[in-house]
Design a protein around this motif. Structure first.
Motif, PDB file in Angstrom:
ATOM      1  N   LEU A 121       0.848  -1.183   0.000  1.00 36.04           N
ATOM      2  CA  LEU A 121       0.000   0.000   0.000  1.00 36.04           C
ATOM      3  C   LEU A 121       0.890   1.240   0.000  1.00 36.04           C
ATOM      4  O   LEU A 121       2.043   1.190   0.433  1.00 36.04           O
ATOM      5  N   SER A 122       0.385   2.357  -0.465  1.00 32.93           N
ATOM      6  CA  SER A 122       1.191   3.562  -0.644  1.00 32.93           C
ATOM      7  C   SER A 122       1.412   4.315   0.669  1.00 32.93           C
ATOM      8  O   SER A 122       0.557   4.312   1.560  1.00 32.93           O
ATOM      9  N   THR A 123       2.553   4.966   0.755  1.00 39.25           N
ATOM     10  CA  THR A 123       2.869   5.930   1.810  1.00 39.25           C
ATOM     11  C   THR A 123       3.153   7.263   1.130  1.00 39.25           C
ATOM     12  O   THR A 123       3.834   7.299   0.099  1.00 39.25           O
ATOM     13  N   THR A 124       2.632   8.342   1.673  1.00 41.29           N
ATOM     14  CA  THR A 124       2.837   9.643   1.043  1.00 41.29           C
ATOM     15  C   THR A 124       3.707  10.545   1.926  1.00 41.29           C
ATOM     16  O   THR A 124       3.792  10.359   3.146  1.00 41.29           O
ATOM     17  N   GLY A 125       4.347  11.511   1.296  1.00 44.38           N
ATOM     18  CA  GLY A 125       5.170  12.477   2.009  1.00 44.38           C
ATOM     19  C   GLY A 125       5.308  13.749   1.186  1.00 44.38           C
ATOM     20  O   GLY A 125       5.026  13.762  -0.013  1.00 44.38           O
ATOM     21  N   ILE A 126       5.765  14.817   1.850  1.00 42.57           N
ATOM     22  CA  ILE A 126       5.908  16.121   1.190  1.00 42.57           C
ATOM     23  C   ILE A 126       7.334  16.617   1.382  1.00 42.57           C
ATOM     24  O   ILE A 126       7.897  16.516   2.472  1.00 42.57           O
ATOM     25  N   GLY A 127       7.922  17.157   0.339  1.00 39.86           N
ATOM     26  CA  GLY A 127       9.263  17.724   0.404  1.00 39.86           C
ATOM     27  C   GLY A 127       9.363  18.953  -0.475  1.00 39.86           C
ATOM     28  O   GLY A 127       8.571  19.126  -1.403  1.00 39.86           O
ATOM     29  N   THR A 128      10.358  19.811  -0.183  1.00 41.78           N
ATOM     30  CA  THR A 128      10.513  21.063  -0.914  1.00 41.78           C
ATOM     31  C   THR A 128      11.950  21.239  -1.372  1.00 41.78           C
ATOM     32  O   THR A 128      12.889  20.977  -0.617  1.00 41.78           O
ATOM     33  N   ALA A 129      12.091  21.678  -2.617  1.00 40.57           N
ATOM     34  CA  ALA A 129      13.396  22.074  -3.145  1.00 40.57           C
ATOM     35  C   ALA A 129      13.458  23.598  -3.177  1.00 40.57           C
ATOM     36  O   ALA A 129      12.462  24.267  -3.454  1.00 40.57           O
TER      37      ALA A 129
END
Length: 377
Positions: A121-129
């Motif tokens: 199953l999917s895991t989500t996350g947020i990141g910024t460049a």
């Protein structure tokens, strides 16, 4: 109710249950056709750490020896990355750099694939460049003051901006070499050991865009408009009073007050028990010979008792020694401070000891001195 009616009712109920179950299986049959769905174990956790036009993807797998790859998707599935892995039975972590990321925030979807081609199953996350936009918002930490002592140049700063990591200072030493020192954001002053008097220095401020980042952004090196002073102030923290003619210790603190950096304490000549006669003197141990080009002397605030002051240097602390060499002399004006500049031919490194001699007074035999400061070049 008759027995026959009960039997008929039970038969009708049983038939209804069987029909209902058959309908239920009809609804789910397409989902279990071919057997039960098996999922690979999910990533235990994921993190996306900010960088300069890149992002660090970090993930952990726990008890997942059969997992063979981790797949990452972003930009609405338009971009993806497959990371081969060989995890063990414990907790394993892996770092992967995502380069060439435009300056913005991203939502990522992560899932694993095991050796049997099962997908988790999917895991989500947020990141910024971050990039040019963030860089253009950065300003140097402001400098408050610049001074110099025999230990080196000192620079003090105003409060640090958000996300500041620290400052680098690049300067010239007395030996003509270039040196760089680092000052963390939490500090407000930095010492540049052995900085050359009268020389200029450069500085730059370094920032990170988030509390945790893999890259640091630096403002360009900038030369400060004001150089280090041409003369330096000697550090007197390890000096001591070797001897004195007399003192009124209960008034001002005694002879040691000359070295405490506080103009609200002072050395006062003795006036109890009939007082003492002029001249009054104090001998200070400088710990080593000093080349002195200027002396600042402060008398007791608001008091005009002190008039003439003479300075001598020598290697013998005996007040009557014949080896004392006169260094400077000055007379106080209307203010509390007296500055005596000593020309280069008269500047001397002869003598570990400094003698202050007050031969006269503006009020009978009373005199008081609050502080002395020596300068070199």
């Amino acid at each position: 109710m008759k027995r026959t009616d009960c039997i008929i009712l039970l038969l009708i109920t049983a038939l209804s249950f069987l029909v209902g179950c058959e309908d239920f299986m009809d609804v789910h049959e397409e989902y279990i056709e071919g057997g039960e769905i098996i999922y690979a174990p999910k990533a235990d956790s994921v993190a996306f750490i900010a960088g300069k036009e890149r992002i660090l993807f970090r993930f952990w797998l726990y008890n997942s020896p059969n997992v063979k790859s981790v797949r990452l998707h972003w930009n609405d599935e338009q971009d993806s990355l497959v990371v081969p892995v060989t995890p063990g039975t414990g907790l394993d972590s892996t770092d992967v750099i995502l380069p060439g990321m435009a300056e913005k925030s991203y939502t990522f979807r992560v899932h694993t694939v095991d050796q049997y081609a099962h997908t988790s199953l999917s895991t989500t996350g947020i990141g910024t460049a971050y990039g040019a936009i963030f860089q253009s918002s950065l300003l140097h930490r402001r400098i408050k003051a610049v001074s110099i002592s025999d230990a080196g140049g000192e620079i003090s700063w105003y409060s640090a901006a958000e996300n500041l990591v620290g400052n680098e200072i690049r300067y010239e030493t007395n030996e003509g070499e270039q040196a760089v020192v680092w000052m963390p954001a939490g500090e407000h002053a930095v010492l540049c050991p052995g900085a050359k008097t009268g020389s200029r220095f450069e500085y730059r401020s370094l920032f990170i865009p988030e509390e945790v980042s893999i890259d640091t952004f630096a403002v360009d090196w900038t030369e400060y408009e004001t150089p280090f002073p041409a003369i330096y102030q000697y550090n007197k923290s390890d000096w001591s009073v070797a001897d004195y003619s007399d003192q009124e210790a209960g008034d001002g603190g005694g002879a040691t007050a000359l070295l405490d950096g506080d103009l609200n304490t002072w050395w006062h000549s003795q006036y109890s028990d009939g007082g003492s006669s002029l001249p009054h003197w104090v001998i200070i141990d400088l710990t080593s010979a000093k080349k002195i080009c200027r002396i600042d002397t402060w008398r007791r605030p608001g008091s005009t008792d002190a008039k003439t002051i003479q300075y001598f240097v020598g290697d013998d602390p005996d007040p009557e020694a014949s080896s004392w060499a006169k260094l400077a002399e000055g007379v106080f004006g209307p203010g509390d401070q007296l500055t005596i500049d000593i020309p280069e031919p008269d500047a001397t490194t002869q003598g570990r000891y400094l003698k202050l001699l007050l031969p006269d007074s503006n009020r009978s035999y009373h005199t008081s001195i609050a502080e002395i400061t020596l300068y070199g070049n």
